[in-house]
Design an enzyme around this catalytic site. Structure first.
Site, PDB file in Angstrom:
ATOM      1  N   ARG A 187       0.823  -1.210   0.000  1.00  0.00           N
ATOM      2  CA  ARG A 187       0.000   0.000   0.000  1.00  0.00           C
ATOM      3  C   ARG A 187       0.865   1.271   0.000  1.00  0.00           C
ATOM      4  O   ARG A 187       0.443   2.303  -0.532  1.00  0.00           O
ATOM      5  CB  ARG A 187      -0.953  -0.006   1.192  1.00  0.00           C
ATOM      6  CG  ARG A 187      -2.186  -0.872   0.944  1.00  0.00           C
ATOM      7  CD  ARG A 187      -3.103  -0.909   2.134  1.00  0.00           C
ATOM      8  NE  ARG A 187      -4.401  -1.463   1.801  1.00  0.00           N
ATOM      9  CZ  ARG A 187      -5.280  -1.904   2.685  1.00  0.00           C
ATOM     10  NH1 ARG A 187      -5.003  -1.873   3.978  1.00  0.00           N
ATOM     11  NH2 ARG A 187      -6.445  -2.380   2.299  1.00  0.00           N
ATOM     12  N   LYS A 195     -12.657  -9.543   9.181  1.00  0.00           N
ATOM     13  CA  LYS A 195     -13.609  -8.440   9.409  1.00  0.00           C
ATOM     14  C   LYS A 195     -15.019  -8.974   9.133  1.00  0.00           C
ATOM     15  O   LYS A 195     -15.708  -8.557   8.198  1.00  0.00           O
ATOM     16  CB  LYS A 195     -13.277  -7.251   8.515  1.00  0.00           C
ATOM     17  CG  LYS A 195     -11.998  -6.557   8.938  1.00  0.00           C
ATOM     18  CD  LYS A 195     -11.694  -5.390   8.047  1.00  0.00           C
ATOM     19  CE  LYS A 195     -10.372  -4.740   8.431  1.00  0.00           C
ATOM     20  NZ  LYS A 195      -9.903  -3.787   7.416  1.00  0.00           N
ATOM     21  N   GLY A 230     -12.611  -4.195   1.767  1.00  0.00           N
ATOM     22  CA  GLY A 230     -13.985  -3.762   2.007  1.00  0.00           C
ATOM     23  C   GLY A 230     -14.448  -2.775   0.942  1.00  0.00           C
ATOM     24  O   GLY A 230     -15.597  -2.825   0.482  1.00  0.00           O
TER      25      GLY A 230
END
Ligand SMILES: Nc1ncnc2c1ncn2[C@@H]1O[C@H](COP(=O)(O)OP(=O)(O)OP(=O)(O)O)[C@@H](O)[C@H]1O
Ligand SMILES: O=C(O)[C@H](O)COP(=O)(O)O
Length: 384
Positions: free
Chosen positions: A21, A189, A363
Site C-alpha cells: 500500500r 472483518k 472492504g
C-alpha cells in the site's frame, strides 16, 4: 496539498511485513511533489480506540515512505496539534509530511456529523487557504470518515490516480462479468462483510466462504465451532441466506483447528462439523482447498477478498496458498482485493502477474462490487 492515502500495512512489531500500500501511494505523491506542491499526507493504521497508541503509530510507515520516495518524510507526533502544525510549517516546495494516525482522534470515525466536521476543519486549516484535497486511499473510500469524506466538503476535492485506476478495473466486474463469476471471501472483518454477502449473492454464480467468516455459517448449520470467530448476532440472517442461496454458497468441509491463536499451537485437521470444544478453526483443510479449487478452475471471473486462514503463521497458510494458486492456475479474469489478501499473495510467494489486478481495497472493493456508492468517491468534485 492534503492527500488521504491508505497506508494501513501489516506490521510485525514496527517492521512492515508488506509495503504494497505504501508503494501504491507513490505515483500520486510523486506527481504532486514533482509539480512543486507541499504535500501533507493523512492516513490511518489499524483500528486504535480513538486515542494515541504507539502500537498503531505511522512512524515506521513514514520511514518506508521516505525510503521509497528517496526523500525525507517529516512525521508529526500528533494529528492536528502543535507537532502537526510545526511539521507542516516546515515544509518546502516539493516535500512531504505525514501526520500521525488520524484514528488517534476519536472524531475521525465519529457517527456525529458535527464532530467529524470539526476534525475535518482542523485538517483543512493545517494546509491553509488555497489548498486542495486529493483522495487517493482507495482502501478507505467506503468509510464516511473525517479525513476521507468530510474534508472533501471543505477543500476542493479530487480523485487521485490510484482511486481512478481501481474504480476503472472494478467497473468491469460490475457491468457484465464473464461467467461463471466466483467470489471467494475470508478474513477476519466478519461483521463488516455480512451485508456484502447478501448483496453479492444474487450477482454471482458461486460464493466460497473461508477464513473467519466460515464459522458463523457452520454454526448456522447447527455445528459446534469451538472457540473459532463467531458472529452470534448474524446467526439468524445467515440461516436465511443458507435457505435462500444454499446452492451458490460453498463452505469448508474440513478445517485446521488449533488449541491457541499462536504460530506454535497444537493443530489438527477435522471435519467441519466436528470442531472440538476449546479449539479454534484457523484455516480451511485440504479437502476444502480441493473443493474451492474445483469451482475456481472453471471460473470466467474471480474476485477474492480475505485470506482463507491465518496465513501469517505457516501452520495455517496452506488454505490461502491453495486458493491463491487455484486462481493463478485458472483462465479467469481475476481480482484480489484487500490489504492482507494482497500481502498474502506476495508473502506466500505467488506470482503477482498471475492475477489480472491486485487491488489495495478489500472492504472498499466489495462495496463497489455490491453497487453501493462509496462516500469518499461520491463526495469528490473531479479528478486530480
Ligand atoms: N479463521 C480465522 N480466524 C481468525 N482470523 C483469521 C482467520 N482466517 C483469516 N484470518 C485473518 O484475517 C486477516 C485479514 O482479514 P481482513 O478481513 O482484514 O482482509 P483484508 O484482505 O485485509 O481486507 P480489508 O482490506 O477489507 O481489510 C488476516 O490477518 C488473517 O490472519
Ligand atoms: O484495510 C482496509 O481495508 C482499509 O485500510 C480500511 O480499514 P478499516 O476496515 O479499518 O476501515
Amino acid at each position: 496539498m492534503l492527500v488521504r492515502a491508505d497506508l494501513n500495512v501489516p506490521l510485525d512489531g514496527d517492521e512492515i511485513t508488506d509495503d504494497g500500500r505504501v508503494r501504491a501511494s507513490l505515483p500520486t505523491i510523486e506527481k504532486l511533489t514533482g509539480a512543486g506542491a507541499r504535500v501533507v499526507v493523512t492516513a490511518h493504521l489499524g483500528r486504535p480506540k480513538g486515542e494515541p497508541d504507539p502500537r498503531f503509530s505511522l512512524v515506521p510507515v513514514a520511514r518506508r515512505l521516505g525510503e521509497l520516495l528517496g526523500a525525507e518524510v517529516a512525521v508529526a507526533g500528533d494529528v492536528t496539534g502543535d507537532s502537526a502544525r510545526s511539521v507542516v510549517e516546515g515544509l518546502t516546495d516539493g516535500s512531504v509530511a505525514l501526520l500521525e494516525n488520524v484514528r488517534f482522534d476519536p472524531r475521525e470515525t465519529s457517527k456525529d456529523d458535527a464532530e467529524r466536521g470539526a476534525f475535518a476543519r482542523e485538517l483543512a486549516e493545517l494546509v491553509g487557504d488555497g489548498a486542495a484535497f486529493v483522495s487517493d486511499g482507495f482502501g478507505v473510500v467506503h468509510r464516511k470518515q473525517a479525513s476521507v469524506y468530510d474534508v472533501a466538503k471543505l477543500l476542493p476535492g479530487y480523485a487521485g490516480g490510484l482511486v481512478l485506476s481501481e474504480v476503472d478495473v472494478l467497473r468491469t466486474l460490475v457491468g457484465d462479468p464473464r461467467r461463471p463469476y466466483v467470489v471467494v471471501l475470508g478474513g477476519s472483518k466478519v461483521s463488516d462483510k455480512f451485508g456484502v454477502i447478501e448483496a453479492l449473492l444474487p450477482k454471482v454464480d458461486k460464493l466460497l466462504i473461508g477464513g473467519g467468516m466460515a464459522y458463523t455459517f457452520l454454526a448456522a448449520q447447527g455445528h459446534q465451532v469451538g472457540s473459532s470467530l463467531l458472529q452470534n448476532d448474524q446467526l439468524d440472517a445467515t440461516r436465511d441466506l443458507l435457505a435462500k442461496h444454499g446452492d451458490k454458497l460453498v463452505l469448508p468441509v474440513d478445517v485446521v483447528v488449533a488449541d491457541a491463536f499462536a504460530a506454535d499451537a497444537n493443530t489438527r485437521v477435522v471435519e467441519a462439523d466436528a470442531i472440538p470444544e476449546g479449539w479454534m478453526g484457523l484455516d480451511i483443510g485440504p479437502r476444502s482447498v480441493e473443493l474451492f479449487a474445483d469451482a475456481l478452475r472453471t471460473a470466467g471471473t474471480v474476485f477474492w477478498n480475505g485470506p482463507a486462514g491465518v496465513f501469517e503463521f505457516e501452520a495455517f497458510a496452506a488454505g490461502t496458498r491453495g486458493v491463491a494458486q487455484a486462481i493463478v492456475d485458472s483462465d479467469a479474469f481475476s481480482v484480489v482485493g484487500g490489504g492482507d489478501s494482497a500481502a498474502a499473495v506476495r508473502t506466500l510467494g505467488l506470482p503477482e502477474d498471475g492475477f489480472s489486478h491486485i487491488s489495495t481495497g478489500g472492504g472498499a472493493s466489495l462495496e463497489f462490487l455490491e453497487g453501493k456508492d462509496l462516500p469518499g468517491v461520491a463526495v469528490l468534485e473531479g479528478e486530480a
